[in-house]
Design an enzyme around this catalytic site. Structure first.
Site, mmCIF file in Angstrom:
data_model
loop_
_atom_site.group_PDB
_atom_site.id
_atom_site.type_symbol
_atom_site.label_atom_id
_atom_site.label_comp_id
_atom_site.label_asym_id
_atom_site.label_seq_id
_atom_site.Cartn_x
_atom_site.Cartn_y
_atom_site.Cartn_z
ATOM 1 N N GLU A 37 -4.087 -3.038 -2.864
ATOM 2 C CA GLU A 37 -5.309 -2.395 -2.353
ATOM 3 C C GLU A 37 -5.795 -3.077 -1.081
ATOM 4 O O GLU A 37 -5.849 -4.302 -1.011
ATOM 5 C CB GLU A 37 -6.395 -2.474 -3.440
ATOM 6 C CG GLU A 37 -7.241 -1.243 -3.532
ATOM 7 C CD GLU A 37 -6.435 -0.022 -3.954
ATOM 8 O OE1 GLU A 37 -6.165 0.821 -3.074
ATOM 9 O OE2 GLU A 37 -6.078 0.106 -5.137
ATOM 10 N N HIS A 38 -6.149 -2.261 -0.097
ATOM 11 C CA HIS A 38 -6.581 -2.746 1.220
ATOM 12 C C HIS A 38 -5.460 -3.532 1.901
ATOM 13 O O HIS A 38 -5.721 -4.443 2.687
ATOM 14 C CB HIS A 38 -7.868 -3.583 1.112
ATOM 15 C CG HIS A 38 -9.076 -2.731 0.786
ATOM 16 N ND1 HIS A 38 -9.723 -1.984 1.730
ATOM 17 C CD2 HIS A 38 -9.701 -2.496 -0.390
ATOM 18 C CE1 HIS A 38 -10.726 -1.324 1.153
ATOM 19 N NE2 HIS A 38 -10.726 -1.613 -0.135
ATOM 20 N N ASP A 179 -1.155 8.191 0.525
ATOM 21 C CA ASP A 179 -1.420 9.373 -0.309
ATOM 22 C C ASP A 179 -0.407 10.482 -0.061
ATOM 23 O O ASP A 179 0.117 11.094 -0.989
ATOM 24 C CB ASP A 179 -2.825 9.919 -0.031
ATOM 25 C CG ASP A 179 -3.900 8.886 -0.301
ATOM 26 O OD1 ASP A 179 -3.552 7.782 -0.766
ATOM 27 O OD2 ASP A 179 -5.076 9.181 -0.025
HETATM 28 MG MG MG Z 1 -8.437 11.853 -0.066
#
Ligand code: MG
Ligand code: ADP
Length: 392
Positions: A37-38, A179
Site C-alpha cells: 500500500e502506497h 486497478d
Molecule cells: Mg476507483
C-alpha cells in the site's frame, strides 16, 4: 452470484429493457490489494487479486438506425442513462459516471476500434466508491465490450494503460496502474505481483482451498482536506532526495537509518513505511507461493501497523477491524488482516481459514458494531479471473 449466473441475469435484464436479446456480453472484476500500500507511486510492488465482483455489460447494435451513438443504461436504480455520440469527437460529459466509459471509448476510437451505435445495459456487483475499484471494473468492462463487438483485440498492457488514461483524462482521477492491470490480467486462483516501475507482472498461484480472502467494508469514508495524498507524495520525494535515489524503490532500510539524523522525523517515518512495505510485498508473494499462511498473515499485520503509525493513513474504524481480527487469531481462523486501499476508511482485507469464514464474519460484524456503532459489510472471495468476453 457466479459469473454464468450473473450473465444469465444480465441477459434477462437486457431483454426486459430493450425488447430483444443481447449479442455481446463482457465482464471485468473489481479488486482488492492484499499487500503493497502506497508503494505504487514510489515505483514499488503491489500484490492485488481480482475479486468475484464484476461490472457486466450486455449489448446489441443500436435499434434506431442509422445510429451513431452508444446508449448505456444501468440496472441500478436512480442512475441516469448515458448517450455517447460517436459522430463528434468523444469528450467528457454528463452524466458524470459515464466519463469512465467515454474515456475508454475515445481511447478505442483513437486506435481504430470503432464499434458503431450500440444499446448497452450495465450491471455491476462491485460496491461503488468502497475502494474495490468499481471504476476500473467499469473501464475495463467497456474496453472488453468494444473488443467483443469489433472482434479486435487490444494488447493487455495497452488495454490497461488505455483505461488508466481514461480515468486520468476523463474522470480527473490521477490513479496508478494497479486497478486496471489486475482487472485486465487477473487469473483464477492467482494474485498478481505488479512492478509499478517496469510494469512487469507475475502471477502468484494461490490455489490452496483451505484459505480465503475476507473483505470487510467499514462503511466509513473520512473526508479529509484533500491534501493528504499530495503531501505523502511530496514527503516520499523529499526522502528519496535526501537518500540520493530516483525513488524510494531504490532505497534500503539501512540507507535510511544512515540519514536519519538529517531527515525530518515525519519524512523519515513515511520513508520507513514505503521501504518496509515494498520488502513485505515481495516476502508475502514468496509466502503465498509456499502456502505459508502464518507468515503472510504476519506481514499483513505489519503492513497495517506501518500504515497506521508511520504513514498515518488508517482510522479508528479500520484499526477496530484489525484489532478484532487479531483477537480472533489463528486459533479462530484468522491469519492476518490489514487496511487496504488509500486509507481513512473503506475496506480491510483478511486472510482466513476457509472453513471458519462464517464464524469469523459473524464475530467481526458483531464486535465492529459494538465498538463503533456502525454496520459493516463483509464478503469473501477467491482470486478471480480478469476481464472476459462472456458472449461474442
Ligand atoms: Mg476507483
Ligand atoms: P472505487 O473505484 O473504489 O469504487 P471510485 O471513486 O474510483 O471508487 O469510483 C466510483 C465511481 O465510479 C462512482 O462514483 C461512479 O461514478 C463510477 N461507477 C463505477 N461503477 C459504476 C456503475 N456500475 N454505474 C454507475 N457508475 C459507476
Amino acid at each position: 452470484m457466479t459469473l454464468p449466473e450473473l450473465a444469465a441475469h444480465v441477459i434477462q435484464q437486457f431483454t426486459k429493457t430493450y425488447g430483444r436479446a443481447p449479442r455481446w456480453i463482457a465482464a471485468a472484476p473489481g479488486r482488492v490489494n492484499v499487500i503493497g500500500e502506497h508503494t505504487d507511486y514510489n515505483d514499488g510492488f503491489v500484490l492485488p487479486m481480482a475479486i468475484e465482483r464484476y461490472a457486466v455489460m450486455a449489448a446489441d447494435s443500436a435499434s434506431s438506425s442509422p445510429s451513431s451513438s452508444i446508449s448505456i443504461r444501468d440496472t441500478a436504480e436512480g442512475v441516469e442513462p448515458a448517450t455517447i455520440d460517436l459522430a463528434a469527437p468523444v469528450k467528457p460529459g454528463k452524466p458524470k459516471w459515464s466519463n469512465y466509459s467515454r474515456g475508454v471509448i475515445a481511447g478505442c476510437l483513437a486506435r481504430g476500434i470503432s464499434p458503431g451505435g450500440l444499446d448497452v445495459l450495465l450491471h455491476s456487483t462491485v460496491p461503488l466508491g468502497g475502494g474495490l475499484s468499481s471504476s476500473a471494473a467499469l473501464e475495463v468492462c467497456t474496453a472488453t465490450l468494444l473488443e467483443a463487438v469489433t472482434g479486435q483485440q487490444i494488447d493487455p498492457v495497452e488495454k490497461a494503460l488505455l483505461c488508466q488514461q481514461a480515468e486520468h483524462e476523463f474522470a480527473g482521477m490521477p490513479c496508478g496502474i494497479m486497478d486496471q492491470f489486475i482487472s485486465v490480467m487477473g487469473r483464477e486462483n492467482h494474485l498478481l505481483l505488479l512492478d509499478c516501475r517496469s510494469r512487469q507482472t507475475e502471477l502468484v498461484p494461490m490455489n490452496d482451498p483451505s484459505v480465503a480472502i475476507l473483505i470487510i467494508n467499514t462503511n466509513v469514508k473520512h473526508e479529509l482536506s484533500g491534501s493528504e495524498y499530495p503531501t505523502r507524495r511530496k514527503q516520499c520525494e523529499a526522502a528519496a532526495k535526501t537518500l540520493g535515489v530516483p525513488s524510494l524503490r531504490d532505497a534500503t532500510a539501512d540507507a535510511l537509518e544512515r540519514v536519519r539524523n538529517k531527515t525530518d522525523e515525519v519524512v523519515y517515518r513515511r520513508a520507513r513505511h514505503v521501504i518496509g512495505e515494498i520488502e513485505r510485498t515481495l516476502h508475502a508473494a514468496e509466502g503465498i507461493r509456499a502456502s505459508n499462511w502464518p507468515t503472510v498473515g504476519q506481514l499483513m499485520y505489519a503492513s497495517h501497523y506501518s500504515l497506521r503509525d508511520d504513514y498515518e493513513v488508517s482510522c479508528a474504524e479500520l484499526d477496530a477491524v484489525v484489532e478484532i481480527a487479531e483477537g480472533i487469531g489463528i486459533k479462530g481462523g484468522v491469519y492476518g488482516c490489514r487496511m487496504t486501499g488509500g486509507g481513512f476508511g473503506g475496506c480491510a482485507v483478511a486472510l482466513v481459514k476457509a472453513e471458519a469464514i462464517d464464524a469469523i464474519s459473524r464475530e467481526i460484524s458483531a464486535d465492529y458494531k459494538t465498538k463503533t456503532g456502525i454496520e459493516s459489510t463483509l464478503f469473501s472471495s477467491r482470486p478471480a479471473a480478469g476481464a472476459t468476453i462472456l458472449k461474442g
